[in-house]
Design an enzyme around this catalytic site. Structure first.
Site, short mmCIF file in Angstrom:
data_model
loop_
_atom_site.label_atom_id
_atom_site.label_comp_id
_atom_site.label_asym_id
_atom_site.label_seq_id
_atom_site.Cartn_x
_atom_site.Cartn_y
_atom_site.Cartn_z
N TYR A 142 1.16 -3.40 -12.80
CA TYR A 142 1.44 -2.49 -13.73
C TYR A 142 1.67 -2.70 -14.96
O TYR A 142 1.62 -1.50 -15.93
CB TYR A 142 2.40 -1.33 -13.02
N LYS A 192 0.39 -12.33 -1.64
CA LYS A 192 -1.02 -12.82 -0.94
C LYS A 192 -1.45 -14.06 -1.35
O LYS A 192 -2.22 -14.20 -2.05
CB LYS A 192 -2.04 -11.47 -1.24
N ASP A 225 -0.11 -7.92 3.63
CA ASP A 225 -0.72 -6.94 4.64
C ASP A 225 -0.29 -7.06 6.06
O ASP A 225 0.10 -6.19 6.67
CB ASP A 225 -2.23 -7.12 4.67
N ASP A 249 5.79 -1.20 -4.14
CA ASP A 249 5.47 0.14 -4.21
C ASP A 249 4.97 0.69 -2.76
O ASP A 249 5.79 1.57 -2.65
CB ASP A 249 4.70 0.33 -5.29
N ASP A 253 7.64 2.61 0.19
CA ASP A 253 7.48 3.84 0.67
C ASP A 253 7.04 3.99 2.25
O ASP A 253 7.62 4.91 2.88
CB ASP A 253 6.18 4.20 0.01
#
Ligand code: NAD
Length: 368
Positions: A142, A192, A225, A249, A253
């Site tokens: 970001y 990852k 993942d 992020d 959630d």
């Protein structure tokens, strides 16, 4: 010794409504537990834009840097949707996070037994769930450069860059290990590393910090993942999850929704220790300004109150008082107190924001 200081930035929409209940709770701790805070208040978001033409005035920023902790309500609303990006209400929030250098975002996902039916997962998978996601908040994709939309070979190309320094990974890892020591003593780090060099570095640095200073904490690694799958398959396997800004992020959630309503979810964002040893800190509910119910006295104040409980625990070393406040909330929920967002199909009469505050205060009184 001076009282600890709090800056309240209630913000927009339901922000001021839920924060009014937090102010009553703060008052209760002063009256009944001899735990008095010096509280100041100021504007953020749309409210600050209306008053000053900016979503966070420089004076407010300066105050936020000086206090022991900031409590924030929520920002935003349809009235501000068409403002220039640079003065949108959310910019106020981002400025606070950036200038206070709040690099560790703590998002608990905790299931109150009385609300276990609210999860989209089977009750037995989430009853008693208590996990904490530590998301790196000030770096990664970001913020990384280069970024932007460019023209290459007569074609638009969108670019963002995932970038992490060792120091950024190390401080996030330390925050996660320190937290784990106060909880279940387990950290699962997610990245990852199979497809991203930044993930390989992430894993290496987390291992180095672990070996150097936290070998007594159980550490595991997982591809992000797979982490997402495991969170909905068997969430109770986790204690503390450490991850970067982008994966955090999404994973936070996902984890949050395991437990039901947005109106129940607190968060903390922590930075480096200040001269008095307390970390730079901002506490806020996960939810936004809920324009659809703002001004109607319907909002659930519990997420904001639980955020104050996190402040008691992480800024003021008042873990026992945080437990007391969380137990009071658990008690009123077990007794059937519900705001509109927590109503099940069986119906009933929902409590308003102030009424929910009333029953929590009564439960606090009963705890003495
Ligand atoms: P939202 O979280 O405000 O609301 C989503 C839904 O959840 C709404 O139906 C709302 O009524 C409900 N809800 C949220 N909090 C609740 C509570 N405490 N009690 C009962 N119901 C609650 O998200 P949104 O609608 O996507 O965004 C509304 C505005 O808030 C936008 O301007 C957005 O940019 C802003 N926003 C701000 C923050 C923040 O301040 N940290 C976070 C998210 C969104």
């Amino acid at each position: 010794m001076a009282n600890p200081s709090l800056l309240i930035l209630a913000g927009d929409g339901i922000g001021p409504e839920v924060m009014d209940e937090v102010k009553r709770i703060i008052g209760w701790f002063g009256d009944k537990r001899d735990l008095t805070f010096d509280v100041s208040e100021d504007l953020v978001g749309g409210a600050a834009y209306d008053a000053h033409g900016v979503p966070l005035h420089d004076d407010t920023m300066a105050k936020a840097q000086e206090v022991d902790a900031v409590l924030l309500g929520a920002v935003g609303g349809p009235k501000y949707d068409n403002l220039d990006f640079s003065v949108k209400p959310e910019r106020g929030l981002l400025r606070l996070r950036k200038e206070m250098d709040l690099f560790a975002n703590l998002r608990p996902a905790q299931c109150f037994d009385a609300l276990a039916d609210f999860s989209s997962l089977k009750k037995e998978l989430i009853a008693g769930l208590d996990i904490m996601i530590v998301r790196e908040l000030t770096s990664g994709v970001y913020f990384g450069e280069p970024r932007g939309i460019h023209i290459e070979d007569n074609m638009r190309v969108g670019i963002n860059t995932q970038r992490y320094t060792e120091a950024e990974i190390e401080r996030a890892a330390r925050a996660a290990f320190e937290l784990a020591k106060k909880r279940g003593n387990k950290v699962c780090s997610m990245e990852k590393a199979n497809v991203m060099e930044s993930g390989i570095l992430w894993r290496d640095v987390v291992n180095e910090v672990h070996q150097a200073d936290y070998a007594d904490v159980e550490l595991s690694h997982m591809y992000a993942d797979n982490g997402a799958m495991q969170l909905v398959r068997a969430p109770k396997q986790f204690d503390v999850i450490l991850t970067d800004n982008l994966f955090g992020d999404i994973l936070s959630d996902c984890a949050a929704m395991l437990t039901g309503s947005l109106g129940m979810l607190p968060s903390a964002s922590l930075g480096l220790p200040m001269a008095n040893g307390r970390p730079k800190a901002m506490y806020e509910p996960v939810h936004g300004s809920a324009p659809d119910i703002a001004g109607q006295g319907k909002a659930n104040p519990i997420a904001c109150i639980l955020s104050f409980a996190m402040a008691l625990r992480y800024s003021f070393d008042e873990g026992a008082e945080a437990d007391r406040l969380e137990a009071a909330i658990e008690k009123v929920l077990a007794d059937g107190a519900r705001t509109g967002d927590l109503m099940g199909p069986e119906g009933g009469t929902p409590l308003g924001t102030t009424e929910m505050g009333d029953v929590i205060l009564a439960a606090l009184d009963a705890s003495l």
